[in-house]
Design a protein around this motif. Structure first.
Motif, mmCIF file in Angstrom:
data_model
loop_
_atom_site.group_PDB
_atom_site.id
_atom_site.type_symbol
_atom_site.label_atom_id
_atom_site.label_comp_id
_atom_site.label_asym_id
_atom_site.label_seq_id
_atom_site.Cartn_x
_atom_site.Cartn_y
_atom_site.Cartn_z
ATOM 1 N N GLU A 17 -7.868 6.877 -4.897
ATOM 2 C CA GLU A 17 -7.526 6.724 -3.482
ATOM 3 C C GLU A 17 -6.899 5.365 -3.202
ATOM 4 O O GLU A 17 -7.260 4.383 -3.862
ATOM 5 C CB GLU A 17 -8.797 6.835 -2.611
ATOM 6 N N LEU A 18 -6.029 5.311 -2.194
ATOM 7 C CA LEU A 18 -5.527 4.022 -1.721
ATOM 8 C C LEU A 18 -6.719 3.168 -1.310
ATOM 9 O O LEU A 18 -7.576 3.607 -0.536
ATOM 10 C CB LEU A 18 -4.597 4.249 -0.525
ATOM 11 N N VAL B 270 4.450 5.885 -5.340
ATOM 12 C CA VAL B 270 4.531 5.986 -6.801
ATOM 13 C C VAL B 270 3.412 6.887 -7.327
ATOM 14 O O VAL B 270 3.639 7.746 -8.182
ATOM 15 C CB VAL B 270 4.440 4.585 -7.445
ATOM 16 N N HIS B 271 2.202 6.699 -6.794
ATOM 17 C CA HIS B 271 1.055 7.466 -7.293
ATOM 18 C C HIS B 271 1.225 8.958 -7.026
ATOM 19 O O HIS B 271 1.073 9.780 -7.930
ATOM 20 C CB HIS B 271 -0.233 6.950 -6.638
ATOM 21 N N VAL B 272 1.605 9.310 -5.807
ATOM 22 C CA VAL B 272 1.681 10.738 -5.441
ATOM 23 C C VAL B 272 2.914 11.402 -6.050
ATOM 24 O O VAL B 272 2.819 12.485 -6.634
ATOM 25 C CB VAL B 272 1.686 10.908 -3.900
ATOM 26 N N VAL B 273 4.086 10.739 -5.944
ATOM 27 C CA VAL B 273 5.334 11.410 -6.342
ATOM 28 C C VAL B 273 5.680 11.160 -7.814
ATOM 29 O O VAL B 273 5.949 12.099 -8.560
ATOM 30 C CB VAL B 273 6.490 10.984 -5.408
ATOM 31 N N ASN C 205 0.835 -1.212 0.000
ATOM 32 C CA ASN C 205 0.000 0.000 0.000
ATOM 33 C C ASN C 205 0.864 1.254 0.000
ATOM 34 O O ASN C 205 0.634 2.200 -0.746
ATOM 35 C CB ASN C 205 -0.906 0.031 1.242
ATOM 36 N N ILE C 206 1.851 1.253 0.903
ATOM 37 C CA ILE C 206 2.762 2.386 1.030
ATOM 38 C C ILE C 206 3.474 2.661 -0.294
ATOM 39 O O ILE C 206 3.582 3.809 -0.732
ATOM 40 C CB ILE C 206 3.826 2.053 2.108
#
Lengths: 330, 330
Positions: free
Chosen positions: B158-159, B128-131, B122-123
């Protein structure tokens, strides 16, 4: 809930399967007041199937002593990948290899009514979620075992179909990479080991290899008219070979459940489709046991794994839910 | 982005793996300005691992010439099932069998800082998604191949962690039901056929069976210090046996990708983790080819399957994203 005469408040839900077509006439409270059923005959070509869908819709309406003029719209669940916005079936291996069939357009011409096409797994889980589960659980996986295996996902309370509107193609999740060949070309897909097609194939192979079964007494050696219900009858009369095949298939379904639970973390897993309806008593305990053995610790806490009470009506019910939502009153 | 002196704007992200612990010190714009790495030594027991995490966090902060007092919070990705609200690791087979480890509580005591624990898959997909992807794609599947295989899902932006906060346990999706035994007890789980552990086991078995490989020249016959990078070196020097093992593993990863694409219909599939980082050049083409062969028609239209540029930093980056979101400024 009664409706003023003349208002087009009725809706028709259609479940188009590789083996048969079901249609149901529903009132606006989603009560089913008439049904009809015909075999699909996909091998006879597209025109035949379209005519048979049309006939099945007209029969269901007639069954309820109504006319098509009192119907607001038709929802239809089709097996395979569907482009919802155009109502096109992109690819349906269990429909004699349909590719890019404009189902919405063709049926609107024939029925002169708005038609809405969705993937059959999506439709079925929508029907179960809205009507059987009253829309309560937030995350639901539907697994529908019939000619193939269809799936549908409710995530965060909504039907989830992903980026290309293809999510839920669980029948082509590979679980036995060296297993039997699937209609899609891969090996060991979920539906290549656990659908009605897979069951019948195993039974026919077993008979060739000399296995004894009551089915040949019941139906003749070619098993031409074999149905899921015949398997249940044979097992209840003590047919060990059929019992063993169904137990193995139930184990595969349990593994499929565990895989989806591990990946998706649902609140409810719903099992449905013709095979589940015919053989729920024979398969459910094995499915649950196998799923528990293979799901990761913690994933199944307070999770329900249940057989849909809608049975084979999940598809027509969901198709009606869709049509009620999409078809504007005139 | 510079910050006024004295304000606790820095965050630490930790990636706790079965083999090693990484920590990164990040500023509030999520730029990494110091890292540290220690081996995990899970077999020495929980206290040792906790001390090593603490040391790794302190080292990363020291590396950037800062002190813990300037840190606002610590995010940590742990392998296995995690209860986010209590910060407990419920079950982690790759951590010498951790069960119900109160990681948040123990580390908050040692570090005197707020600690937030999430599943490592998840982390990593969050990082990857945000940065890396700037939060743009709506549906992302992260597949992280290391000691085990972790996964993470971004759905509708969203996660997504499902009902029991366990969604994304893709490493225990069974793809070869008669395949090798997995740490979890099942057979043929994705991580039992395609993780670093699975690769090393195949190589060791091959050597026992008489296969010739440069690895024994490089590392001695027991391959004690074998790392993913050694496999790359051996392949580049022409080691056919290692090349064949890695090709087979890439095929399995491709099948895993196809399964997840069929079930979830993502917009982006991101591959990461230590094995992908070390062997991306050797594996990517085979993964893509195999995924395309087994994904259903239409599911991969305009879908990106890519190797994360964050490499092994996806975990610490995502952990920092989490801590930045969760840790209130004092």
């Amino acid at each position: 809930m009664s409706e003023p005469a003349g208002k087009e408040t009725y809706i028709v839900g259609v479940d188009l399967g590789g083996t048969k077509i079901l249609a149901g006439l529903f009132d606006s409270s989603l009560e089913c007041i008439g049904t009809a059923k015909v075999s699909t005959k996909a091998q006879r070509g597209l025109d035949t199937v379209l005519s048979r869908i049309e006939r099945c819709v007209r029969d269901a309406v007639d069954e309820a002593d109504l006319s098509l003029k009192q119907v607001r719209g038709v929802g239809i669940g089709a097996p395979g990948a569907v482009d919802f916005s155009s109502g096109t079936v992109l690819f349906a291996p269990n429909m004699d290899g349909w590719k890019d069939v404009p189902l919405k357009k063709e049926l609107e011409k024939r029925l002169e009514l708005p038609v809405f096409v969705e993937n059959d797994g999506n439709i079925s889980v929508l029907g179960v979620h809205v009507v059987e589960l009253k829309g309560k659980p937030r995350h639901v996986i539907g697994i529908f075992v019939g000619t193939g295996i269809g799936g549908g996902l409710i995530m965060s309370g909504e039907l989830f179909s992903g980026f290309n509107h293809t999510a839920g193609e669980i029948g082509h999740m590979i679980i036995d990479v060296n297993g039997p060949k699937c209609g899609c070309g891969s090996r060991g897909c979920f539906e290549a080991v656990a659908s009605r097609t897979a069951i019948f194939q195993r039974i026919k192979e077993g008979i060739k290899d000399g296995e004894k079964t009551l089915l040949t007494e019941m139906l003749g050696s070619d098993l031409e008219d074999l149905r899921s219900g015949d398997l249940r009858k044979a097992i209840r009369r003590g047919d060990k070979f059929v019992g063993k095949v169904i137990e193995q298939v139930a184990e595969y379904i349990g593994i499929g459940v565990a895989n989806l639970v591990n990946v998706l973390g649902p609140e409810v897993v719903v099992l449905g489709g013709g095979v589940m309806e015919a053989l729920a008593d024979e398969m459910t305990a094995v499915i649950l046991k196998t799923a528990k053995e293979h799901a990761m610790p913690g994933t199944l806490k307070n999770v329900d794994i249940l057989v849909s009470k809608l049975g084979d009506s999940a598809g027509i019910t969901g198709a009606a839910v869709l049509a009620r939502r999409e078809a504007k009153e005139k």
